[in-house]
Design a protein around this motif. Structure first.
Motif, PDB file in Angstrom:
ATOM      1  N   THR A  20       0.845  -1.191   0.000  1.00  0.00           N
ATOM      2  CA  THR A  20       0.000   0.000   0.000  1.00  0.00           C
ATOM      3  C   THR A  20       0.880   1.239   0.000  1.00  0.00           C
ATOM      4  O   THR A  20       2.067   1.178   0.324  1.00  0.00           O
ATOM      5  CB  THR A  20      -0.899   0.048   1.253  1.00  0.00           C
ATOM      6  N   MET A  21       0.302   2.367  -0.357  1.00  0.00           N
ATOM      7  CA  MET A  21       1.068   3.610  -0.411  1.00  0.00           C
ATOM      8  C   MET A  21       1.702   3.920   0.943  1.00  0.00           C
ATOM      9  O   MET A  21       2.880   4.277   1.014  1.00  0.00           O
ATOM     10  CB  MET A  21       0.197   4.781  -0.864  1.00  0.00           C
ATOM     11  N   GLY A  22       0.947   3.778   1.994  1.00  0.00           N
ATOM     12  CA  GLY A  22       1.489   4.069   3.324  1.00  0.00           C
ATOM     13  C   GLY A  22       2.643   3.158   3.694  1.00  0.00           C
ATOM     14  O   GLY A  22       3.671   3.610   4.202  1.00  0.00           O
ATOM     15  N   ARG A  23       2.488   1.870   3.431  1.00  0.00           N
ATOM     16  CA  ARG A  23       3.552   0.911   3.745  1.00  0.00           C
ATOM     17  C   ARG A  23       4.765   1.144   2.854  1.00  0.00           C
ATOM     18  O   ARG A  23       5.909   1.091   3.310  1.00  0.00           O
ATOM     19  CB  ARG A  23       3.024  -0.519   3.576  1.00  0.00           C
ATOM     20  N   ARG A  36       3.513  10.170  -4.582  1.00  0.00           N
ATOM     21  CA  ARG A  36       2.628  10.878  -5.517  1.00  0.00           C
ATOM     22  C   ARG A  36       3.440  11.741  -6.479  1.00  0.00           C
ATOM     23  O   ARG A  36       3.164  11.792  -7.671  1.00  0.00           O
ATOM     24  CB  ARG A  36       1.634  11.744  -4.754  1.00  0.00           C
ATOM     25  N   ALA A  37       4.465  12.427  -5.953  1.00  0.00           N
ATOM     26  CA  ALA A  37       5.275  13.330  -6.775  1.00  0.00           C
ATOM     27  C   ALA A  37       6.027  12.576  -7.868  1.00  0.00           C
ATOM     28  O   ALA A  37       6.074  13.021  -9.015  1.00  0.00           O
ATOM     29  CB  ALA A  37       6.262  14.118  -5.903  1.00  0.00           C
ATOM     30  N   ILE A  38       6.616  11.419  -7.519  1.00  0.00           N
ATOM     31  CA  ILE A  38       7.338  10.687  -8.557  1.00  0.00           C
ATOM     32  C   ILE A  38       6.362  10.037  -9.539  1.00  0.00           C
ATOM     33  O   ILE A  38       6.700   9.834 -10.703  1.00  0.00           O
ATOM     34  CB  ILE A  38       8.351   9.669  -7.993  1.00  0.00           C
ATOM     35  N   GLY A  39       5.160   9.767  -9.082  1.00  0.00           N
ATOM     36  CA  GLY A  39       4.120   9.285  -9.997  1.00  0.00           C
ATOM     37  C   GLY A  39       3.706  10.380 -10.974  1.00  0.00           C
ATOM     38  O   GLY A  39       3.579  10.152 -12.169  1.00  0.00           O
ATOM     39  N   GLU A  40       3.519  11.586 -10.458  1.00  0.00           N
ATOM     40  CA  GLU A  40       3.157  12.719 -11.316  1.00  0.00           C
ATOM     41  C   GLU A  40       4.277  13.066 -12.290  1.00  0.00           C
ATOM     42  O   GLU A  40       4.027  13.532 -13.388  1.00  0.00           O
ATOM     43  CB  GLU A  40       2.803  13.930 -10.458  1.00  0.00           C
ATOM     44  N   GLY A  42       6.045  10.933 -13.695  1.00  0.00           N
ATOM     45  CA  GLY A  42       6.074   9.876 -14.693  1.00  0.00           C
ATOM     46  C   GLY A  42       7.055   8.756 -14.441  1.00  0.00           C
ATOM     47  O   GLY A  42       7.317   7.954 -15.333  1.00  0.00           O
ATOM     48  N   LEU A  43       7.622   8.669 -13.230  1.00  0.00           N
ATOM     49  CA  LEU A  43       8.588   7.620 -12.959  1.00  0.00           C
ATOM     50  C   LEU A  43       7.914   6.269 -12.766  1.00  0.00           C
ATOM     51  O   LEU A  43       8.330   5.275 -13.336  1.00  0.00           O
ATOM     52  CB  LEU A  43       9.445   7.956 -11.741  1.00  0.00           C
ATOM     53  N   ILE A  44       6.903   6.214 -11.944  1.00  0.00           N
ATOM     54  CA  ILE A  44       6.189   4.965 -11.715  1.00  0.00           C
ATOM     55  C   ILE A  44       4.692   5.222 -11.727  1.00  0.00           C
ATOM     56  O   ILE A  44       4.228   6.308 -11.396  1.00  0.00           O
ATOM     57  CB  ILE A  44       6.593   4.287 -10.385  1.00  0.00           C
ATOM     58  N   THR A  45       3.968   4.208 -12.125  1.00  0.00           N
ATOM     59  CA  THR A  45       2.513   4.257 -12.085  1.00  0.00           C
ATOM     60  C   THR A  45       2.077   3.175 -11.115  1.00  0.00           C
ATOM     61  O   THR A  45       2.364   1.993 -11.350  1.00  0.00           O
ATOM     62  CB  THR A  45       1.914   3.983 -13.479  1.00  0.00           C
ATOM     63  N   PRO A  46       1.435   3.549 -10.018  1.00  0.00           N
ATOM     64  CA  PRO A  46       1.072   2.532  -9.038  1.00  0.00           C
ATOM     65  C   PRO A  46       0.089   1.521  -9.618  1.00  0.00           C
ATOM     66  O   PRO A  46      -0.704   1.836 -10.506  1.00  0.00           O
ATOM     67  CB  PRO A  46       0.449   3.319  -7.889  1.00  0.00           C
ATOM     68  N   LEU A  47       0.189   0.307  -9.117  1.00  0.00           N
ATOM     69  CA  LEU A  47      -0.794  -0.707  -9.434  1.00  0.00           C
ATOM     70  C   LEU A  47      -2.064  -0.323  -8.694  1.00  0.00           C
ATOM     71  O   LEU A  47      -2.024   0.470  -7.762  1.00  0.00           O
ATOM     72  CB  LEU A  47      -0.293  -2.062  -8.961  1.00  0.00           C
ATOM     73  N   ARG A  48      -3.172  -0.884  -9.075  1.00  0.00           N
ATOM     74  CA  ARG A  48      -4.422  -0.599  -8.365  1.00  0.00           C
ATOM     75  C   ARG A  48      -5.005  -1.894  -7.837  1.00  0.00           C
ATOM     76  O   ARG A  48      -5.071  -2.885  -8.550  1.00  0.00           O
ATOM     77  CB  ARG A  48      -5.441   0.070  -9.292  1.00  0.00           C
ATOM     78  N   TYR A  56       2.239  -0.569  -4.652  1.00  0.00           N
ATOM     79  CA  TYR A  56       3.554  -0.467  -5.281  1.00  0.00           C
ATOM     80  C   TYR A  56       4.270  -1.805  -5.198  1.00  0.00           C
ATOM     81  O   TYR A  56       4.319  -2.418  -4.145  1.00  0.00           O
ATOM     82  CB  TYR A  56       4.381   0.627  -4.603  1.00  0.00           C
ATOM     83  N   SER A  57       4.858  -2.212  -6.313  1.00  0.00           N
ATOM     84  CA  SER A  57       5.601  -3.470  -6.367  1.00  0.00           C
ATOM     85  C   SER A  57       6.997  -3.272  -5.783  1.00  0.00           C
ATOM     86  O   SER A  57       7.464  -2.146  -5.594  1.00  0.00           O
ATOM     87  CB  SER A  57       5.713  -3.942  -7.811  1.00  0.00           C
ATOM     88  N   ARG A  58       7.674  -4.366  -5.550  1.00  0.00           N
ATOM     89  CA  ARG A  58       9.051  -4.290  -5.053  1.00  0.00           C
ATOM     90  C   ARG A  58       9.947  -3.586  -6.070  1.00  0.00           C
ATOM     91  O   ARG A  58      10.821  -2.820  -5.702  1.00  0.00           O
ATOM     92  CB  ARG A  58       9.581  -5.683  -4.745  1.00  0.00           C
ATOM     93  N   TYR A  59       9.736  -3.883  -7.329  1.00  0.00           N
ATOM     94  CA  TYR A  59      10.521  -3.226  -8.386  1.00  0.00           C
ATOM     95  C   TYR A  59      10.303  -1.711  -8.339  1.00  0.00           C
ATOM     96  O   TYR A  59      11.249  -0.932  -8.406  1.00  0.00           O
ATOM     97  CB  TYR A  59      10.135  -3.778  -9.754  1.00  0.00           C
ATOM     98  N   GLN A  60       9.050  -1.292  -8.200  1.00  0.00           N
ATOM     99  CA  GLN A  60       8.755   0.133  -8.126  1.00  0.00           C
ATOM    100  C   GLN A  60       9.397   0.762  -6.894  1.00  0.00           C
ATOM    101  O   GLN A  60       9.851   1.905  -6.957  1.00  0.00           O
ATOM    102  CB  GLN A  60       7.241   0.362  -8.121  1.00  0.00           C
TER     103      GLN A  60
END
Length: 112
Positions: A20-23, A36-40, A42-48, A56-60
């Motif tokens: 989860t985002m918090g974890r 959120r900032a690195i998502g905005e 364009g570095l990573i796109t969180p899974l849903r 977020y995956s381990r790779y992310q």
């Protein structure tokens, strides 16, 4: 996925379960705002998750940790994200070159 970003959709075999985002923020020693900032940027796109929550995956997380290192050195988030993408592209190009050289029987260091 973010268009033009080769990292945003890449998943490793060990990516599940996603965090989860918090974890994820806790594991990185940062805040959800950084994710959120690195998502905005364009570095990573969180899974849903099924409930629509960001995960977020381990790779992310590995990518985010590298971006965090660069940001901690005083680089703006957007620039740090671009650096991480370029570093990954360089590593991929080097890997492909090494495979090509092995297939051709050439030394990997570029010596003739």
């Amino acid at each position: 996925m973010t268009a033009g970003n080769p990292l945003s959709g890449r998943l490793d075999d060990d990516d599940y379960p996603a965090y989860t985002m918090g974890r994820a923020a806790e594991m990185l020693g940062t805040t959800p705002g950084f994710l959120r900032a690195i998502g905005e940027a364009g570095l990573i796109t969180p899974l849903r998750s099924e409930g629509g929550h960001r995960r977020y995956s381990r790779y992310q997380l590995r990518i985010a940790a590298r971006a965090r290192e660069i940001v901690d050195q005083g680089t703006p988030v957007e620039a740090a994200c671009r650096i991480v993408i370029l570093e990954d592209q360089l590593e991929e190009a080097q890997r492909i070159n090494a495979e090509y050289r092995r297939a051709e029987g050439k030394p990997e260091d570029g010596a003739h």
